[in-house]
Design a protein around this motif. Structure first.
Motif, PDB file in Angstrom:
ATOM      1  N   HIS A 141       0.803  -1.223   0.000  1.00  0.00           N
ATOM      2  CA  HIS A 141       0.000   0.000   0.000  1.00  0.00           C
ATOM      3  C   HIS A 141       0.832   1.267   0.000  1.00  0.00           C
ATOM      4  CE1 HIS A 141      -3.893  -1.904   0.248  1.00  0.00           C
ATOM      5  NE2 HIS A 141      -3.372  -2.753   1.096  1.00  0.00           N
ATOM      6  N   HIS A 142       2.112   1.100   0.108  1.00  0.00           N
ATOM      7  CA  HIS A 142       2.958   2.292   0.143  1.00  0.00           C
ATOM      8  C   HIS A 142       3.547   2.641  -1.208  1.00  0.00           C
ATOM      9  CE1 HIS A 142       2.567   2.206   4.437  1.00  0.00           C
ATOM     10  NE2 HIS A 142       2.796   0.924   4.371  1.00  0.00           N
ATOM     11  N   TYR A 143       3.217   1.825  -2.201  1.00  0.00           N
ATOM     12  CA  TYR A 143       3.755   2.139  -3.523  1.00  0.00           C
ATOM     13  C   TYR A 143       3.172   3.453  -4.028  1.00  0.00           C
ATOM     14  CZ  TYR A 143       5.451  -2.649  -3.641  1.00  0.00           C
ATOM     15  OH  TYR A 143       6.094  -3.819  -3.363  1.00  0.00           O
ATOM     16  N   SER A 144       4.017   4.271  -4.595  1.00  0.00           N
ATOM     17  CA  SER A 144       3.570   5.528  -5.180  1.00  0.00           C
ATOM     18  C   SER A 144       2.904   5.253  -6.518  1.00  0.00           C
ATOM     19  CB  SER A 144       4.769   6.444  -5.390  1.00  0.00           C
ATOM     20  OG  SER A 144       5.616   5.876  -6.364  1.00  0.00           O
ATOM     21  N   ARG A 145       2.144   6.240  -6.986  1.00  0.00           N
ATOM     22  CA  ARG A 145       1.529   6.090  -8.292  1.00  0.00           C
ATOM     23  C   ARG A 145       2.599   5.862  -9.362  1.00  0.00           C
ATOM     24  NH1 ARG A 145      -3.362   8.428 -10.449  1.00  0.00           N
ATOM     25  NH2 ARG A 145      -3.471   9.803  -8.652  1.00  0.00           N
ATOM     26  N   GLU A 146       3.705   6.547  -9.196  1.00  0.00           N
ATOM     27  CA  GLU A 146       4.799   6.408 -10.149  1.00  0.00           C
ATOM     28  C   GLU A 146       5.283   4.948 -10.235  1.00  0.00           C
ATOM     29  OE1 GLU A 146       8.163   8.582  -8.910  1.00  0.00           O
ATOM     30  OE2 GLU A 146       9.179   8.521 -10.847  1.00  0.00           O
ATOM     31  N   ALA A 147       5.430   4.323  -9.057  1.00  0.00           N
ATOM     32  CA  ALA A 147       5.890   2.940  -9.041  1.00  0.00           C
ATOM     33  C   ALA A 147       4.874   2.033  -9.728  1.00  0.00           C
ATOM     34  CB  ALA A 147       6.120   2.486  -7.603  1.00  0.00           C
ATOM     35  N   LEU A 148       3.592   2.299  -9.502  1.00  0.00           N
ATOM     36  CA  LEU A 148       2.547   1.484 -10.110  1.00  0.00           C
ATOM     37  C   LEU A 148       2.571   1.636 -11.628  1.00  0.00           C
ATOM     38  CD1 LEU A 148      -0.412   2.165  -7.624  1.00  0.00           C
ATOM     39  CD2 LEU A 148       1.300   0.359  -7.562  1.00  0.00           C
ATOM     40  N   VAL A 149       2.785   2.876 -12.080  1.00  0.00           N
ATOM     41  CA  VAL A 149       2.837   3.124 -13.521  1.00  0.00           C
ATOM     42  C   VAL A 149       4.029   2.395 -14.139  1.00  0.00           C
ATOM     43  CG1 VAL A 149       3.236   4.886 -15.287  1.00  0.00           C
ATOM     44  CG2 VAL A 149       1.596   5.309 -13.445  1.00  0.00           C
ATOM     45  N   ARG A 150       5.142   2.420 -13.435  1.00  0.00           N
ATOM     46  CA  ARG A 150       6.326   1.745 -13.964  1.00  0.00           C
ATOM     47  C   ARG A 150       6.048   0.250 -14.133  1.00  0.00           C
ATOM     48  NH1 ARG A 150      10.542   2.616 -10.022  1.00  0.00           N
ATOM     49  NH2 ARG A 150       9.776   4.740 -10.097  1.00  0.00           N
ATOM     50  N   SER A 151       5.372  -0.299 -13.131  1.00  0.00           N
ATOM     51  CA  SER A 151       5.018  -1.705 -13.191  1.00  0.00           C
ATOM     52  C   SER A 151       4.120  -1.975 -14.415  1.00  0.00           C
ATOM     53  CB  SER A 151       4.284  -2.078 -11.907  1.00  0.00           C
ATOM     54  OG  SER A 151       4.321  -3.458 -11.695  1.00  0.00           O
ATOM     55  N   TYR A 152       3.139  -1.096 -14.589  1.00  0.00           N
ATOM     56  CA  TYR A 152       2.235  -1.229 -15.738  1.00  0.00           C
ATOM     57  C   TYR A 152       3.022  -1.221 -17.045  1.00  0.00           C
ATOM     58  CZ  TYR A 152      -0.865   0.315 -19.456  1.00  0.00           C
ATOM     59  OH  TYR A 152      -1.519   0.440 -20.656  1.00  0.00           O
ATOM     60  N   ASN A 153       3.973  -0.297 -17.147  1.00  0.00           N
ATOM     61  CA  ASN A 153       4.743  -0.183 -18.389  1.00  0.00           C
ATOM     62  C   ASN A 153       5.561  -1.442 -18.668  1.00  0.00           C
ATOM     63  OD1 ASN A 153       3.779   2.355 -19.017  1.00  0.00           O
ATOM     64  ND2 ASN A 153       5.424   3.420 -17.921  1.00  0.00           N
ATOM     65  N   GLU A 154       6.128  -1.996 -17.616  1.00  0.00           N
ATOM     66  CA  GLU A 154       6.885  -3.239 -17.801  1.00  0.00           C
ATOM     67  C   GLU A 154       5.973  -4.369 -18.275  1.00  0.00           C
ATOM     68  OE1 GLU A 154      10.386  -2.209 -14.556  1.00  0.00           O
ATOM     69  OE2 GLU A 154       8.900  -3.745 -14.101  1.00  0.00           O
ATOM     70  N   HIS A 155       4.771  -4.377 -17.755  1.00  0.00           N
ATOM     71  CA  HIS A 155       3.801  -5.368 -18.213  1.00  0.00           C
ATOM     72  C   HIS A 155       3.528  -5.196 -19.703  1.00  0.00           C
ATOM     73  CE1 HIS A 155       1.883  -6.253 -13.994  1.00  0.00           C
ATOM     74  NE2 HIS A 155       3.160  -6.569 -14.066  1.00  0.00           N
ATOM     75  N   GLU A 156       3.416  -3.952 -20.126  1.00  0.00           N
ATOM     76  CA  GLU A 156       3.156  -3.689 -21.552  1.00  0.00           C
ATOM     77  C   GLU A 156       4.300  -4.231 -22.407  1.00  0.00           C
ATOM     78  OE1 GLU A 156       0.575  -2.265 -23.477  1.00  0.00           O
ATOM     79  OE2 GLU A 156      -0.457  -2.858 -21.632  1.00  0.00           O
ATOM     80  N   GLU A 157       5.501  -4.047 -21.900  1.00  0.00           N
ATOM     81  CA  GLU A 157       6.650  -4.540 -22.657  1.00  0.00           C
ATOM     82  C   GLU A 157       6.613  -6.073 -22.737  1.00  0.00           C
ATOM     83  OE1 GLU A 157      11.408  -3.454 -22.955  1.00  0.00           O
ATOM     84  OE2 GLU A 157      10.201  -2.642 -21.327  1.00  0.00           O
ATOM     85  N   LEU A 158       6.228  -6.684 -21.615  1.00  0.00           N
ATOM     86  CA  LEU A 158       6.082  -8.137 -21.612  1.00  0.00           C
ATOM     87  C   LEU A 158       5.070  -8.572 -22.665  1.00  0.00           C
ATOM     88  CD1 LEU A 158       6.080  -9.326 -17.895  1.00  0.00           C
ATOM     89  CD2 LEU A 158       7.301 -10.393 -19.785  1.00  0.00           C
ATOM     90  N   ILE A 159       3.976  -7.845 -22.738  1.00  0.00           N
ATOM     91  CA  ILE A 159       2.930  -8.190 -23.704  1.00  0.00           C
ATOM     92  C   ILE A 159       3.490  -8.111 -25.126  1.00  0.00           C
ATOM     93  CG2 ILE A 159       0.761  -7.355 -24.705  1.00  0.00           C
ATOM     94  CD1 ILE A 159      -0.093  -6.631 -21.807  1.00  0.00           C
ATOM     95  N   ALA A 160       4.324  -7.109 -25.353  1.00  0.00           N
ATOM     96  CA  ALA A 160       4.941  -6.996 -26.681  1.00  0.00           C
ATOM     97  C   ALA A 160       5.797  -8.222 -26.980  1.00  0.00           C
ATOM     98  CB  ALA A 160       5.786  -5.727 -26.744  1.00  0.00           C
TER      99      ALA A 160
END
Lengths: 222, 222
Positions: A163-182
């Motif tokens: 619960h302490h993750y910043s929005r920035e950290a969450l976005v970074r995680s999302y972006n890495e997921h996108e790269e995985l999808i690619a």
DNA sequence: CCTGAGACATTTGTATACAATAATGTCCTA
DNA sequence: TAGGACATTATTGTATACAAATGTCTCAGG
């Protein structure tokens, strides 16, 4: 092991993950039985399962305790996760069906939606994240790999600090997921493996950094 | 889980490993209880442990069966073992004490003695082999790695065919162990990892080859 | 003050009885 | 004869009582 046993398992497990049962604390069967509203039999069952999850340890004289994770243990677990989930991503990329790829895309879409709330919906993020990773594991098609990873993914310390993750950290995680999808879309196993390993290890360092500065943990989210 | 529970565990486990309980066969608790001379309670305990060893599977309706290993499953398990035991060898090399190195040397010496009997002592070989690998795991100093590997090392199919290894195969195994010891002596983690991975994968192909030609398995050793 | 033996309390292990659920067989109907 | 509802049987799940083992405390002896 239907109702009572599962109830005991879920109850005790969530008490450990939430920290309600402190690390290192003893787990007496009868006390747990009372708290769960069942008899000792299903509690013993649950403790066995939690032991194989490594959330509970037993002494040589059969006393159960909440597993106490040292920093080294956490590092160890993340390292193994990076190896094994990297492996899973590789296998998944090499044998992924279009339908599975769509489900993975959908999971990351849910993550995006959770992030872009006025205050990020961390619970939603975690749900989406779990789906994302378990879809990959599914696509990897190795029961053994799934079994091994299941003991590594739930870690009390991580759970409690999510619960302490910043929005920035969450976005970074999302972006890495996108790269995985690619990588999945191109069925490039080596690429998927590399990204996944990095993804896990980055998460480790995010956790690790958060714990160098923070000695007190604020239970409020955001 | 002292006497009765362990007895049930050992009994059922050896019946599975020896093939006395055929793969895919159902495991009824009461029948097992009778064969083990204990009540159902410790049998249920044992079944749970065997399930986490992946020697037993359960249906969605909680019926237990002897796990049936497909060839893919076996390949899968060996692949994971190669990765994880390679990792363990690397860690072990990097932090090995002189005392541990000596114990590993001693284990391989016992293997040599077992091999060089008039008829090779396969049981002695297996004992020494187990000691050799578990000393390395110990030296690696990762409880998690140990826990993960414990579910991979005992495989019924492999166990049952161990007695068919030729003296030549046993000697090759011994030689690879010697090479590992050399890597440990130099504290060369990368070298140790590479040799160990190769060692495991070679063992896999030895197993795999033996099963391409052999449909009937002669229980006599040698 | 330390130590260890022994009584007592606590905790876990096992057996058993019974309840709940799943699998199987039977009989009836179409 | 096929199929489905129901009764029957087999199997697993849970609670409980008691046995065995472990942990703790007290107190005597040094």
């Amino acid at each position: 092991m239907s109702r009572a046993s599962n109830r005991a398992y879920e109850t005790i497990r969530s008490m450990i993950l939430s920290g309600e049962l402190p690390a290192g604390g003893q787990l007496a069967e009868e006390a747990l039985a009372e708290r769960c509203g069942v008899s000792r039999t299903p509690v013993r069952d649950a403790l066995r399962r939690l032991e194989s999850d490594l959330l509970v340890t037993r002494t040589d004289t059969q006393r159960s305790f909440v597993a106490d994770w040292s920093l080294d243990d956490v590092a160890d677990a993340f390292e193994l996760r990076a190896i094994l989930e990297g492996r899973a991503a590789k296998r998944a990329a090499e044998r992924m069906s279009d339908a599975a790829l769509e489900r993975i895309r959908a999971a990351n879409l849910r993550i995006a939606q959770a992030i872009h709330q006025p205050t990020p919906d961390v619970g939603g993020f975690l749900d989406g994240n779990r789906d994302f990773h378990s879809e990959i594991l599914e696509a990897a098609g190795s029961r053994r790999l799934s079994a091994l990873l299941s003991t590594l993914i739930e870690q009390p310390v991580v759970w409690r600090t999510a619960h302490h993750y910043s929005r920035e950290a969450l976005v970074r995680s999302y972006n890495e997921h996108e790269e995985l999808i690619a990588a999945f879309a191109r069925r490039d196993g080596a690429w998927a493996e590399a990204i996944m390993a990095g993804h896990i290890l980055r998460a480790y360092h995010a956790y690790s950094d958060a714990h160098n500065g923070l000695t007190h943990l604020d239970p409020a989210r955001g």
